[in-house]
Design a protein around this motif. Structure first.
Motif, PDB file in Angstrom:
ATOM      1  N   LEU A 236     -74.868 -59.936 -17.255  1.00 27.98           N
ATOM      2  CA  LEU A 236     -75.323 -60.520 -15.991  1.00 27.98           C
ATOM      3  C   LEU A 236     -76.842 -60.577 -15.926  1.00 27.98           C
ATOM      4  CD1 LEU A 236     -72.801 -58.828 -13.566  1.00 27.98           C
ATOM      5  CD2 LEU A 236     -72.861 -61.211 -14.279  1.00 27.98           C
ATOM      6  N   HIS A 237     -77.509 -59.489 -16.347  1.00 30.27           N
ATOM      7  CA  HIS A 237     -78.967 -59.498 -16.279  1.00 30.27           C
ATOM      8  C   HIS A 237     -79.578 -60.478 -17.269  1.00 30.27           C
ATOM      9  CE1 HIS A 237     -78.256 -55.851 -13.981  1.00 30.27           C
ATOM     10  NE2 HIS A 237     -79.428 -56.087 -13.450  1.00 30.27           N
ATOM     11  N   ALA A 238     -78.991 -60.515 -18.469  1.00 29.37           N
ATOM     12  CA  ALA A 238     -79.532 -61.433 -19.465  1.00 29.37           C
ATOM     13  C   ALA A 238     -79.424 -62.868 -18.949  1.00 29.37           C
ATOM     14  CB  ALA A 238     -78.781 -61.289 -20.783  1.00 29.37           C
TER      15      ALA A 238
ATOM     16  N   ILE B  89     -89.037 -49.704 -10.539  1.00 32.32           N
ATOM     17  CA  ILE B  89     -90.266 -50.487 -10.727  1.00 32.32           C
ATOM     18  C   ILE B  89     -89.974 -51.976 -10.606  1.00 32.32           C
ATOM     19  CG2 ILE B  89     -92.187 -50.990 -12.287  1.00 32.32           C
ATOM     20  CD1 ILE B  89     -92.375 -48.159 -11.632  1.00 32.32           C
ATOM     21  N   CYS B  90     -88.898 -52.409 -11.280  1.00 33.66           N
ATOM     22  CA  CYS B  90     -88.544 -53.834 -11.215  1.00 33.66           C
ATOM     23  C   CYS B  90     -88.343 -54.271  -9.788  1.00 33.66           C
ATOM     24  CB  CYS B  90     -87.245 -54.071 -11.972  1.00 33.66           C
ATOM     25  SG  CYS B  90     -87.512 -54.628 -13.625  1.00 33.66           S
ATOM     26  N   SER B  91     -87.605 -53.459  -9.054  1.00 33.66           N
ATOM     27  CA  SER B  91     -87.300 -53.857  -7.685  1.00 33.66           C
ATOM     28  C   SER B  91     -88.570 -53.884  -6.852  1.00 33.66           C
ATOM     29  CB  SER B  91     -86.273 -52.902  -7.080  1.00 33.66           C
ATOM     30  OG  SER B  91     -85.100 -52.930  -7.863  1.00 33.66           O
ATOM     31  N   ASN B  93     -91.526 -54.398  -7.864  1.00 30.39           N
ATOM     32  CA  ASN B  93     -92.322 -55.516  -8.324  1.00 30.39           C
ATOM     33  C   ASN B  93     -92.001 -56.812  -7.598  1.00 30.39           C
ATOM     34  OD1 ASN B  93     -94.408 -55.690 -10.017  1.00 30.39           O
ATOM     35  ND2 ASN B  93     -93.238 -56.437 -11.773  1.00 30.39           N
ATOM     36  N   ARG B  94     -90.715 -56.999  -7.333  1.00 32.43           N
ATOM     37  CA  ARG B  94     -90.317 -58.275  -6.759  1.00 32.43           C
ATOM     38  C   ARG B  94     -90.008 -58.190  -5.278  1.00 32.43           C
ATOM     39  NH1 ARG B  94     -87.951 -61.763 -10.943  1.00 32.43           N
ATOM     40  NH2 ARG B  94     -86.870 -62.742  -9.215  1.00 32.43           N
ATOM     41  N   PHE B  95     -89.961 -56.945  -4.801  1.00 27.26           N
ATOM     42  CA  PHE B  95     -89.445 -56.793  -3.447  1.00 27.26           C
ATOM     43  C   PHE B  95     -90.331 -57.467  -2.404  1.00 27.26           C
ATOM     44  CE2 PHE B  95     -88.273 -54.285   0.375  1.00 27.26           C
ATOM     45  CZ  PHE B  95     -86.976 -54.712   0.430  1.00 27.26           C
ATOM     46  N   VAL B 173     -77.772 -53.046  -4.615  1.00 23.45           N
ATOM     47  CA  VAL B 173     -77.119 -52.556  -5.834  1.00 23.45           C
ATOM     48  C   VAL B 173     -78.044 -51.593  -6.572  1.00 23.45           C
ATOM     49  CG1 VAL B 173     -76.193 -53.199  -8.062  1.00 23.45           C
ATOM     50  CG2 VAL B 173     -75.738 -54.635  -6.093  1.00 23.45           C
ATOM     51  N   HIS B 174     -79.284 -51.992  -6.721  1.00 19.86           N
ATOM     52  CA  HIS B 174     -80.210 -51.137  -7.454  1.00 19.86           C
ATOM     53  C   HIS B 174     -80.462 -49.829  -6.713  1.00 19.86           C
ATOM     54  CE1 HIS B 174     -81.876 -54.858  -9.744  1.00 19.86           C
ATOM     55  NE2 HIS B 174     -80.657 -54.518 -10.094  1.00 19.86           N
ATOM     56  N   PHE B 175     -80.532 -49.929  -5.375  1.00 15.75           N
ATOM     57  CA  PHE B 175     -80.704 -48.724  -4.586  1.00 15.75           C
ATOM     58  C   PHE B 175     -79.510 -47.799  -4.760  1.00 15.75           C
ATOM     59  CE2 PHE B 175     -80.309 -46.575  -0.364  1.00 15.75           C
ATOM     60  CZ  PHE B 175     -81.384 -45.728  -0.535  1.00 15.75           C
TER      61      PHE B 175
HETATM   62  C1  HEM Z   1     -74.338 -52.956 -10.478  1.00 13.85           C
HETATM   63  C2  HEM Z   1     -74.670 -53.997 -10.921  1.00 13.85           C
HETATM   64  C3  HEM Z   1     -75.947 -54.737 -10.885  1.00 13.85           C
HETATM   65  C4  HEM Z   1     -76.126 -55.930 -10.350  1.00 13.85           C
HETATM   66  C5  HEM Z   1     -75.092 -56.731  -9.648  1.00 13.85           C
HETATM   67  C6  HEM Z   1     -77.448 -56.319 -10.539  1.00 13.85           C
HETATM   68  C7  HEM Z   1     -77.945 -57.508 -10.147  1.00 13.85           C
HETATM   69  C8  HEM Z   1     -79.198 -57.946 -10.409  1.00 13.85           C
HETATM   70  C9  HEM Z   1     -79.717 -59.207 -10.039  1.00 13.85           C
HETATM   71  C10 HEM Z   1     -78.951 -60.288  -9.313  1.00 13.85           C
HETATM   72  C11 HEM Z   1     -80.985 -59.287 -10.407  1.00 13.85           C
HETATM   73  C12 HEM Z   1     -81.924 -60.425 -10.146  1.00 13.85           C
HETATM   74  C13 HEM Z   1     -82.839 -60.066  -9.034  1.00 13.85           C
HETATM   75  C14 HEM Z   1     -83.647 -61.183  -8.493  1.00 13.85           C
HETATM   76  O1  HEM Z   1     -83.259 -62.338  -8.613  1.00 13.85           O
HETATM   77  O2  HEM Z   1     -84.695 -60.873  -7.895  1.00 13.85           O
HETATM   78  C15 HEM Z   1     -81.250 -58.068 -11.047  1.00 13.85           C
HETATM   79  C16 HEM Z   1     -82.425 -57.773 -11.555  1.00 13.85           C
HETATM   80  C17 HEM Z   1     -82.652 -56.602 -12.168  1.00 13.85           C
HETATM   81  N1  HEM Z   1     -81.753 -55.564 -12.379  1.00 13.85           N
HETATM   82 FE1  HEM Z   1     -79.965 -55.448 -11.771  1.00 13.85          FE
HETATM   83  N2  HEM Z   1     -78.074 -55.337 -11.181  1.00 13.85           N
HETATM   84  C18 HEM Z   1     -77.168 -54.341 -11.399  1.00 13.85           C
HETATM   85  C19 HEM Z   1     -77.373 -53.182 -12.011  1.00 13.85           C
HETATM   86  C20 HEM Z   1     -78.536 -52.890 -12.588  1.00 13.85           C
HETATM   87  C21 HEM Z   1     -78.733 -51.745 -13.352  1.00 13.85           C
HETATM   88  C22 HEM Z   1     -77.693 -50.683 -13.679  1.00 13.85           C
HETATM   89  C23 HEM Z   1     -79.979 -51.796 -13.732  1.00 13.85           C
HETATM   90  C24 HEM Z   1     -80.557 -50.732 -14.546  1.00 13.85           C
HETATM   91  C25 HEM Z   1     -81.728 -50.612 -14.860  1.00 13.85           C
HETATM   92  C26 HEM Z   1     -80.589 -52.984 -13.228  1.00 13.85           C
HETATM   93  C27 HEM Z   1     -81.884 -53.397 -13.416  1.00 13.85           C
HETATM   94  C28 HEM Z   1     -82.409 -54.584 -13.022  1.00 13.85           C
HETATM   95  C29 HEM Z   1     -83.729 -54.999 -13.213  1.00 13.85           C
HETATM   96  C30 HEM Z   1     -84.769 -54.183 -13.901  1.00 13.85           C
HETATM   97  C31 HEM Z   1     -83.881 -56.254 -12.668  1.00 13.85           C
HETATM   98  C32 HEM Z   1     -85.119 -57.127 -12.621  1.00 13.85           C
HETATM   99  C33 HEM Z   1     -86.009 -56.836 -11.468  1.00 13.85           C
HETATM  100  C34 HEM Z   1     -85.573 -57.370 -10.152  1.00 13.85           C
HETATM  101  O3  HEM Z   1     -85.487 -58.578  -9.964  1.00 13.85           O
HETATM  102  O4  HEM Z   1     -85.347 -56.584  -9.220  1.00 13.85           O
HETATM  103  N3  HEM Z   1     -79.675 -53.636 -12.530  1.00 13.85           N
HETATM  104  N4  HEM Z   1     -80.150 -57.264 -11.035  1.00 13.85           N
END
Ligand code: HEM
Lengths: 278, 455
Positions: A236-238, B89-91, B93-95, B173-175
């Protein structure tokens, strides 16, 4: 006729549906396709009826419980969910070729349940650890997720076949849905599956906490479901953040489904115990 | 000055490292792969078992890498920690960007953007403008939560949107992942996991911890008033049930039955039915038959206390009880062991299996002993846990499910309807965007436009 007999009949109905889907794909005829849809529909109805009958039978035996308590019952439920989800897709996308890839999975799953000598199809009483509503939620959610992943797997295979034939020369591939549609469908199925896999893992954790007092203990089955979750989270992330599409996503989705299969079947071969195994 | 720059540089590089989604992909895959190891190598066995299995060389390597308890090893925990930092950090960054989109009073719309969409729908209408406007407004405000109209020289625009807040789903989700980690950490620091066996009728105040084997004292006593087990006709266990009382200051303050899947919770401590067993009997009744006279006697014996054998032939001490006993590679099951001290000063061992009454006959002694009765008391085996992190973990679960649903199946949808006079008619353009499921949005726009055109 009891539920086991009915479900054996359903096995053959699904087998017939799979053959019809494949022949309508290969011979490009509408009639077998139409028959296939109706046969699959009949199979799904019979399948659902079988599950309900089995539920009723268990109450008649005085050991009433939802028919989701062992390998046989979960495989039967698995077939039913794949068939239903597939039929919805067929209706939405008006394309029967996906059936040639989805229906064989439905058939194999229920055939393995009905015919494998290792799987008992008697209704067994529940051991104390399995008496929990969380278990029912857990199994339902997991198998809804697995069913979606199974379909994503079939569609990913179609994607890989189709993209090798860029010029559209192949006779067999010409009626496949567009690559972009396949890619999009894979993604939709994976998100659906991911939500339910998450719910499945969570309800499983809650169940474990009510039965044993610890919501996570890294037993092999738990760990493998988490591995599966990691793989699909990667996908999903990729896709969402790094723009992966097409081939790469198809490969990850195939690997993800192999992990699902291992979570389900392979784990029983490993050391350690999950009380739900067998 | 230079130093400051360097450290700022270092900091921003660190930040960028953790703000990368590539790192997320790498970490998720690493976790998937390393987690497999612990499922192929059984965890937390005794060192001797590993030594036997892998030989000295591999045993040393694997134990240095903590493979035998890998899910608690420093490197696995490091991966989890990095994943958490990555998400945070990612969150972050974009939050701020998302925040600005989500929390605006008047959502901005760019007409040019909608006009340039390749998926927009167009048609012309002969209807009077008032009627058109009313219809468009009705439809847009019914289907969308926000709707506004802007007049232009040639006609008007309608802007509508909904689901702005679904952009927050990802952060939920990230929270939730952070919540899970906090909860798990809280549990592992402040919680414990142990077990205790309580014989029926007895009270305990302490338990044994699983990890260390240490004794842990509780603030209250647990009494097992009763234990029962029932079976199905097939012989499979049906229910284990313990009646427990909580004892404080010598008084029973709570009495409850527990079964598997239905524990007792008291003061943050949970008592789970986990196993049961039989206590070694303390009193048995023996049948003693004299070979010479054929007389049969009944005698009660306490474990460890000698009893007189009839006809003045000596004494017998029941020394021991075993759950299983092997005699010349024959498995006898539950067995009492006694010592017979004969009148002539000789003493011999007596073996009394519960399930083989005439076993002692084979000894060909003057007396034949067999067990007719013994007191059997159950003990209940309880898993005792305390995990103050569970609530945090559970709220993480809920937030994750809601967040996932919002992220995957809902989207921020925007719609623009433009109506402009062209000649005697009105030209209508309907266009829409969504941040997810763009095909779905296209279909909705098309349906909406057909709806309007049919007017
Ligand atoms: C439970 C399932 C998860 C879902 C549904 C999910 C969903 C997403 C989505 C939709 C984005 C894009 C955000 C955007 O468009 O701004 C994203 C970004 C990201 N996710 Fe997840 N995520 C999940 C779990 C995780 C996990 C386990 C990690 C672990 C590190 C993670 C790390 C990130 C990071 C680093 C980004 C990029 C930064 C961001 O946009 O906030 N995610 N994720």
């Amino acid at each position: 006729m009891d539920s086991s007999n009915l479900l054996s009949v359903v096995t053959f109905v699904y087998g017939l549906a799979a053959i019809l889907y494949i022949s309508s794909w290969i011979f490009k005829k509408t009639l077998p396709g139409l028959l296939a849809t109706w046969t699959a529909f009949l199979g799904a109805m019979g399948n659902a009826a079988g599950i309900i009958m089995r539920w009723v039978e268990s109450y008649k035996l005085g050991i009433g419980h939802a028919p989701l308590s062992n390998m046989y019952e979960s495989l039967v439920f698995f077939s039913c969910t794949i068939a239903v989800i597939y039929l919805v897709i067929e209706r939405t996308y008006k394309n029967r070729i996906i059936g040639a890839f989805a229906m064989p999975i439905v058939f194999l799953s229920i055939a393995y349940a009905s015919l494998s000598p290792n799987i008992r199809d008697q209704i067994q009483p529940l051991i104390p650890a399995l008496k929990s509503n969380w278990l029912i939620a857990h199994v339902m959610a997991c198998f809804l997720g697995y069913a979606a992943f199974a379909i994503a797997f079939g569609i990913s295979l179609m994607y890989l076949f189709k993209q090798r034939d860029k010029d559209g020369e192949s006779y067999l591939l010409s009626h496949f849905p567009e690559l972009s549609v396949l890619d999009n469908l894979t993604h939709q199925m994976v998100t659906f599956g991911f939500l339910f896999l998450s719910i499945g893992i969570i309800t499983g954790a809650v169940w474990a906490n009510s039965a044993w007092g610890s919501y996570w203990s890294w037993d092999p089955k738990e760990t493998w479901s988490l591995i599966t979750w990691f793989i699909y989270a990667t996908l999903l992330h990729a896709r969402m953040m790094r723009g992966w599409h097409g081939k790469r996503i198809a490969y990850v989705s195939i690997i993800g489904f192999l992990a699902v299969m291992f979570t389900y079947f392979g784990v029983n071969l490993l050391p350690g115990l999950h009380s739900y195994a067998q | 000055m230079k130093k400051e720059n360097e450290s700022a540089d270092f900091f921003s590089r660190l930040w960028n490292f953790f703000a990368s989604i590539r790192l997320t992909v790498v970490l998720l895959l690493s976790l998937a792969v390393t987690s497999m190891v612990g499922t192929f190598i059984p965890q937390n066995q005794s060192p001797a078992a590993y030594f036997h299995e892998y030989g000295e060389f591999f045993y040393k390597i694997l134990s240095v890498l903590n493979i035998f308890d890998m899910y608690h090893s420093w490197w696995f925990q490091l991966l989890l920690l990095m994943l958490t930092i990555n998400v945070i950090i990612c969150s972050l960054n974009r939050f701020s960007t998302t925040w600005k989109i989500v929390f605006v009073k008047i959502p901005p719309f760019s007409v040019a953007k909608f006009r340039s969409l390749s998926t927009k729908e167009e048609f012309t209408s002969k209807r009077p403008i008032k009627e058109l406007k009313k219809k468009c407004e009705d439809i847009a405000s019914k289907k969308f939560s926000y709707c506004r109209v802007e007049q232009t020289d040639k006609g008007f625009f309608i802007f509508a949107e909904k689901g702005r807040w679904t952009r927050l789903g990802v952060y939920a989700v990230h929270f939730s992942i952070i919540l899970l980690l906090i909860g798990a950490l809280t549990g592992s620091i402040f919680g414990f996991e142990g077990f205790v066996n309580i014989p029926e009728g007895e009270t305990v105040n302490s338990i044994e911890l699983r990890k260390t084997g240490q004794i842990h004292n509780l603030d209250f006593g647990i009494r097992c008033d009763d234990f029962s087990v029932s079976f199905y006709e097939t012989g499979a266990p049906k229910e284990f049930r313990s009646t427990l009382s909580i004892i404080e200051d010598g008084k029973s303050v709570l009495k409850e039955d527990i079964i598997v899947n239905d524990p007792l919770r008291y003061k943050g401590i949970n008592l789970f039915q986990s196993s049961y067993g039989m206590l070694p009997p303390e009193k048995i009744t023996l049948n003693i038959v004299s070979r010479e006279t054929g007389m049969a006697y009944k005698k009660t014996a306490k474990i460890g206390q000698p009893i007189e054998i009839p006809e003045g032939m000596g004494t017998l001490v029941i020394k021991d009880y075993r759950d299983s006993f092997n005699y010349k590679s024959l498995s006898l099951g539950e067995t009492f062991i006694g010592i017979l001290n004969k009148k002539d000063g000789n003493s011999i061992n007596i073996i009394l299996p519960l399930h083989f009454d005439s076993f002692d006959k084979m000894r060909k002694g003057d007396f034949i002993f067999s067990v007719t009765e013994y007191d059997n008391r159950h003990y209940t085996g309880l898993q005792v846990t305390s995990d103050p992190g569970v609530l945090v973990v559970y709220s993480g679960f809920i937030v994750m499910i809601i967040g996932c649903f919002g992220t995957f199946f809902m989207s921020h949808q925007r719609l623009c309807i433009e109506i402009a006079k062209s000649g005697n008619n009105y030209k209508v353009i309907v266009a829409g965007t969504a941040n997810k499921n763009k095909l779905g949005m296209q279909a909705r726009v098309k349906r909406l436009s057909q709806n309007l055109a049919r007017l």
